[in-house]
Design a protein around this motif. Structure first.
Motif, PDB file in Angstrom:
ATOM      1  N   ASN A   1      48.529  24.175 -65.212  1.00 39.55           N
ATOM      2  CA  ASN A   1      48.946  23.767 -63.901  1.00 39.55           C
ATOM      3  C   ASN A   1      50.417  22.771 -63.899  1.00 39.55           C
ATOM      4  OD1 ASN A   1      46.760  24.692 -63.046  1.00 39.55           O
ATOM      5  ND2 ASN A   1      45.357  22.825 -63.194  1.00 39.55           N
TER       6      ASN A   1
ATOM      7  N   THR B   1      54.580  24.126 -56.777  1.00 40.30           N
ATOM      8  CA  THR B   1      53.433  24.120 -57.878  1.00 40.30           C
ATOM      9  C   THR B   1      52.924  25.474 -58.054  1.00 40.30           C
ATOM     10  OG1 THR B   1      51.296  23.188 -57.897  1.00 40.30           O
ATOM     11  CG2 THR B   1      51.918  23.924 -55.717  1.00 40.30           C
TER      12      THR B   1
ATOM     13  N   TYR C   1      49.194  26.507 -59.746  1.00 41.51           N
ATOM     14  CA  TYR C   1      47.754  25.952 -59.966  1.00 41.51           C
ATOM     15  C   TYR C   1      46.951  26.852 -59.892  1.00 41.51           C
ATOM     16  CZ  TYR C   1      43.497  23.470 -58.970  1.00 41.51           C
ATOM     17  OH  TYR C   1      42.240  22.849 -59.265  1.00 41.51           O
TER      18      TYR C   1
END
Length: 530
Positions: free
Chosen positions: A408, A435, A437
Motif C-alpha cells: 500500500n 494512493t 491500495y
C-alpha cells in the motif's frame, strides 16, 4: 691484536678498575661523629670509657650534617649518638629536623627522631613541613620517613597518613594507608599517593576519591595538579557532577575540578540520571556548569526515560543546555536510531526538549511496524517520550508492506502520521495526494489494486487494519484486478523500499549502510523546515 694494543687495553682496564674500587671505598668510608661544643662534659668511666656525656648547648657534626641538643650520650666505640631535649639536625641550608629525642647511628648514617618531630625542607622561598612523633632519616640514601602517623604541610596542601616517606633531593613524598590530601578547594582520600612538593602534583597509584564543590572523582591511576586543579586520570576513572546526577567515565580523562570541564578518551560513558540519557563514544567532552557535551567515534545516545529505550548513533553527537534547563541534541553524519516502535535513518538530526520535536534532515527514512515514511524533512513530535505524530515535508511517501509482492502506498506534498501508544492510527496527505491500495476480502484474498488521485487523502487504522478512508474534493481513480497487474502499475512514481537500511535491533545502529546506487534520488530543490 698487536702486542702494544693489548698492553694499552690492559693498562686502561686496570686504571678504570682502580678508580671504581677507590670510588666505592670512598663512598662506603665510615667517619666518626665529632663533638664540636658543650658547656660541660662527663665521662662514664665506670660503665664505659667510650661514652661521653656532654651537657648544655651541645653541638655535633657528622660529615656535613650538624646536630644540636641540651644533653647527649656519645658512644665513641659504636659511633652512635643519643641526644635529648631541643634536638635539631641541620643538613646544609635547606633541611632542618627538630624533636625531643634522637638516636643517630653514624656507621649507617641513620637518624631516629622521636616525639614532637618537625622536619622543614626549604624549596625556594617556601618550606615543606613534616610533623610526626616517630621519624627516621636515612642520610646515606637521603630518605626521611614516618611509620606511626604523620602530616606533611606546604604552601598549598596538608597531607596525612599512617606511613609517609620523603626524598628531599627529588622532592617526592609517598604516603600509604588512610591518606588524605586537603586544601581549601578539595579533599583527596586514598590508600596510596605520591606527592611532589615542588610542583604540588599528586600522583594517584591506588583507589582514590577527590571531593570538591565542583563534584567528585573516583580513580585508581593518574595525577592531580592541586594548584591548577587539572587532572589526568586512567583505568576507567569516573567524575560525578556537583549535583550528583551526572557521571563521566572513560579509559582516560582530562578533568579540571575548578571549571567542571572534562575530556574523555576511550569508551566514554556520560550518564544523566535526571534526563535519563546516556552518551557514549571513544572521544568526547563534558562541561558540567554549562550542561554541554559531545561524543564522537562510535558515538551513541541512549534515552531510557521510558520502558523502551531509544538508541541513536551518528558520527558526532552534541548536547547543549539552553534556557530554563531545556536540552538540545544535535546528531550529524550517518544518523541511525532504533526503538521497538520506531526506527529511522538520515544524514543529520536535531531534538529539542522545549518542544519535544525530533527533526530529521537530508534523505530521512522513518519506520513504524510495517510502515515506511520518506520525504525531504521529517518532524517527529513526542509526548512524554512517546511518539505522538510525524510530519513529512515535501516529496512525502508512505509505504505499508502487505506482503513481499504487494505494498500500500501514499504520496503527496505534505504528510502527517498520527500514533497511539506507538501504533500508527491515522495518515493524512495534502497536496497532489496519490494512493495505491489493495482491498482485501474477508477470507484474506486481494480484490485488486485501487489507484486514486485527489487533493487530500486520509486513512484511519484499527489494529493495523484499514478502518476508514476519506478522499476529497474530487477523487479520480480506478481498480485493476490482480491478474492484470504489471510492474508498471503496481508502484507509484518514486516508490523505493528501504528495508535493507532499517535497523533491526539496537546493535545495528552502528552498521555503515549506504543507499544502493539505483535508489539514490536525483538532487531536488529542497525546502528545509526548522
Amino acid at each position: 691484536m698487536p702486542f702494544m694494543g693489548v698492553c694499552c687495553f690492559l693498562l686502561v682496564f686496570l686504571c678504570l678498575s682502580g678508580a671504581i674500587n677507590f670510588a666505592q671505598t670512598t663512598k662506603n668510608k665510615v667517619t666518626q661523629i665529632e663533638m664540636l661544643y658543650s658547656d660541660s662534659m662527663n665521662y662514664e668511666e665506670e660503665i664505659n670509657v667510650d661514652v661521653w656525656v656532654p651537657r648544655g648547648n651541645v653541638v655535633f657534626r657528622h660529615d656535613s650534617t650538624y646536630m644540636y641538643c641540651d644533653s647527649a650520650y656519645l658512644h665513641k666505640k659504636t659511633n652512635m649518638l643519643e641526644a635529648f631535649d631541643n634536638v635539631r639536625i641541620e643538613q646544609g641550608d635547606t633541611l632542618f629536623i627538630y624533636g625531643d629525642y634522637l638516636i643517630y647511628e653514624g656507621n649507617i648514617q641513620l637518624a631516629k627522631m622521636r616525639n614532637n618531630v618537625r622536619m622543614e625542607h626549604r624549596i625556594g622561598n617556601s618550606y615543606t613541613t613534616l610533623l610526626t612523633d616517630s621519624f627516621n632519616y636515612d642520610r646515606a640514601h637521603n630518605i626521611a620517613y614516618y611509620f606511626d602517623g604523620g602530616m606533611l604541610i606546604d604552601s598549598a596542601n596538608e597531607l596525612t597518613s599512617v606511613y609517609g616517606q620523603y626524598l628531599p633531593a627529588i622532592k617526592e613524598a609517598t604516603f600509604r594507608k588512610d591518606v588524605q590530601l586537603v586544601n581549601n578547594k578539595m579533599k583527596l582520600s586514598s590508600d596510596t599517593l605520591i606527592y611532589w612538593t615542588d610542583t604540588k602534583i599528586a600522583t594517584i597509584v591506588g583507589p582514590s576519591v577527590i571531593e570538591s564543590d565542583s563534584g567528585t572523582i573516583y580513580s585508581r591511576s593518574g595525577w592531580y595538579n592541586t594548584v591548577t586543579d587539572d587532572s589526568r586520570l586512567f583505568d576507567r576513572s569516573t567524575v560525578v557532577s556537583k549535583a550528583g546526577d551526572k557521571t563521566l567515565t572513560a579509559d582516560t580523562l582530562f578533568f579540571n575540578q575548578l571549571t567542571g570541564f572534562g575530556e574523555a578518551f576511550g569508551n566514554m560513558v556520560l550518564n544523566d540520571t535526571v534526563k535519563k540519557i546516556i552518551l557514549t563514544g571513544n572521544y568526547g567532552w563534558y562541561d558540567d556548569p554549562k550542561g554541554n557535551a559531545l561524543a564522537t567515534d562510535s558515538a551513541q545516545c541512549i534515552e531510557y526515560s521510558q520502558g523502551d529505550s531509544l538508541f541513536l548513533h551518528a558520527d558526532t553527537l552534541k548536547m547543549f543546555t539552553i534556557a530554563n534547563d531545556q536540552r538540545e541534541m544535535l546528531a550529524y553524519y550517518g544518523v541511525r536510531f532504533y526503538r521497538t516502535d520506531l526506527q529511522g535513518v538520515c544524514d543529520s538530526m536535531q531534538f529539542n526538549t522545549a518542544d519535544s520535536i525530533l527533526y530529521l534532515f537530508t534523505e530521512p527514512i522513518l519506520w513504524n511496524s510495517g510502515y515506511q515514511l520518506t520525504g525531504d524533512t521529517i518532524h517527529i513530535h513526542f509526548n512524554d517520550s512517546t511518539v505522538d505524530n510525524a510530519h513529512v515535508f515535501n516529496y512525502a511517501f508512505a509505504v505499508e508492506e502487505v506482503d513481499s509482492l504487494h505494498h500500500n502506498q501514499l504520496k503527496g506534498n505534505d504528510l502527517r502520521a498520527y500514533f497511539d501508544n506507538g501504533e500508527l492510527r491515522n495518515i493524512y496527505v495534502s497536496g497532489n495526494a496519490e494512493t495505491i491500495y489493495y482491498p482485501i476480502e474477508n477470507d484474506g484474498s486481494f480484490i485488486g489494486l485501487n489507484h486514486t488521485e485527489s487533493g487530500f487523502f486520509s486513512i484511519y487504522l484499527e489494529n493495523k487494519q484499514l478502518e476508514k478512508m476519506v478522499i476529497w474534493p474530487k477523487p479520480i481513480g480506478y481498480t485493476i484486478p490482480i491478474p492484470d497487474l504489471t510492474p508498471e502499475n503496481k508502484y507509484l512514481k518514486g516508490f523505493i523500499l528501504f528495508e535493507y537500511l532499517r535497523p533491526k535491533n539496537h546493535e545495528e545502529i552502528f552498521l555503515d549502510l549506504k543507499r544502493r546506487p539505483e535508489d539514490v534520488a536525483p538532487k531536488k530543490n529542497r525546502r528545509f523546515i526548522y
